[in-house]
Design a protein around this motif. Structure first.
Motif: not given
Length: 267
Positions: A40-41, A44, A48, A51, A103, A107, A232-233, A236-237, A240
């Motif tokens: 996931v990281l 992302r 980035l 996003f 994005p 995903q 995890t998503q 991170c969302t 972010q």
């Protein structure tokens, strides 16, 4: 059919598992958990910039609604002219449709790829994409808090309670995180001072209530590994969103970093 998605996702997962297995041991359960987290990281990090483009796209669409409404009023019976004028306005203001969608598409493809790859881990004596048979066997035996990563609530059988103790909290946290992430996004819309459109209100309702409910329902059939991916998503969302909000000027959409500014549209 989607091998162009399955193989890259499998390869990134394999890479991170290989790294953590070298550090923690080939049969280490945390090696698989960390491999999913870092998958996931990795996504992302790659997305980035997109996003930031998505945030600018959404903010730009809200601010351009009066101009869009005027174009539709001016050309009510000419769909082609409407489309051309709407595109012209988007281009003039640097609002990129591609930047807004990338994005979400990225995903979705990674989720589909990971779900398919993990679901394909069926037999311990058979390899799967870039994984060897030994690695498939390692995944099938890997556990998170004592529950197999491949376990699902719907297929738990006699182990339903054991799986539920781990899976249900993950489902609840994912649903709550989805709701509060949406609330943060809606709050940013209200701060802009622009009246939301009917379409925006519908989307806000979906993200605030329907998507979290969907996370709960889907959690019953997804393996624990996918629930970790969701968790995890969402984390991170949320992170972010805060990063983008802090670095993007709310009135101009300009991304700032330290004392520098990036004035051009991000696509």
């Amino acid at each position: 059919m989607l091998d162009f998605v399955y193989y890259p996702v499998s390869a990134v997962l394999w890479l991170w598992h290989t790294v953590f297995a070298a550090l923690l041991g080939a049969d280490s359960d945390p090696a698989w958990v960390l491999a999913i987290v870092f998958l996931v990281l990795t996504l992302r990090a790659l997305l980035l910039r997109s996003f930031f483009a998505q945030a600018r796209f959404q903010r730009g669409l809200v601010k351009l609604q009066p101009e869009f409404a005027e174009i539709k009023r001016k050309y009510p019976d000419d769909a082609a002219k409407q489309a051309a004028e709407l595109q012209r306005v988007r281009q003039e203001h640097g609002v990129s449709m591609l930047g807004g969608c990338l994005p979400m598409v990225g995903q979705a493809l990674v989720f589909i790829g990971l779900f398919h790859v993990l679901r394909s881990f069926q037999r311990a004596d058979t390899g799967n994409y870039v994984f060897s048979a030994a690695q498939v066997d390692s995944f099938l035996g890997a556990k998170f808090l004592g529950v197999p990563l491949a376990a699902t609530l719907s297929g738990a059988g006699d182990a339903l309670f054991t799986v539920a103790v781990v899976a249900v909290p993950l489902m609840l946290v994912a649903a709550v995180a989805t709701h509060f992430t949406a609330r943060f996004a809606v709050a940013r819309q209200l701060e802009s001072g622009v009246e939301p459109t009917p379409q925006t209100r519908i989307m806000n309702t979906l993200t605030l209530w329907v998507f979290p409910a969907g996370a709960l329902l889907a959690g019953a059939i997804f393996p624990v590994a996918i629930l970790l991916y969701f968790l995890t998503q969402n984390a991170c969302t949320f992170a972010q969103q805060h990063l983008i909000h802090r670095r993007m000027n709310p009135s101009t959409g300009v991304v700032t970093g330290g004392n520098a500014e990036s004035p051009g549209p991000v696509r």
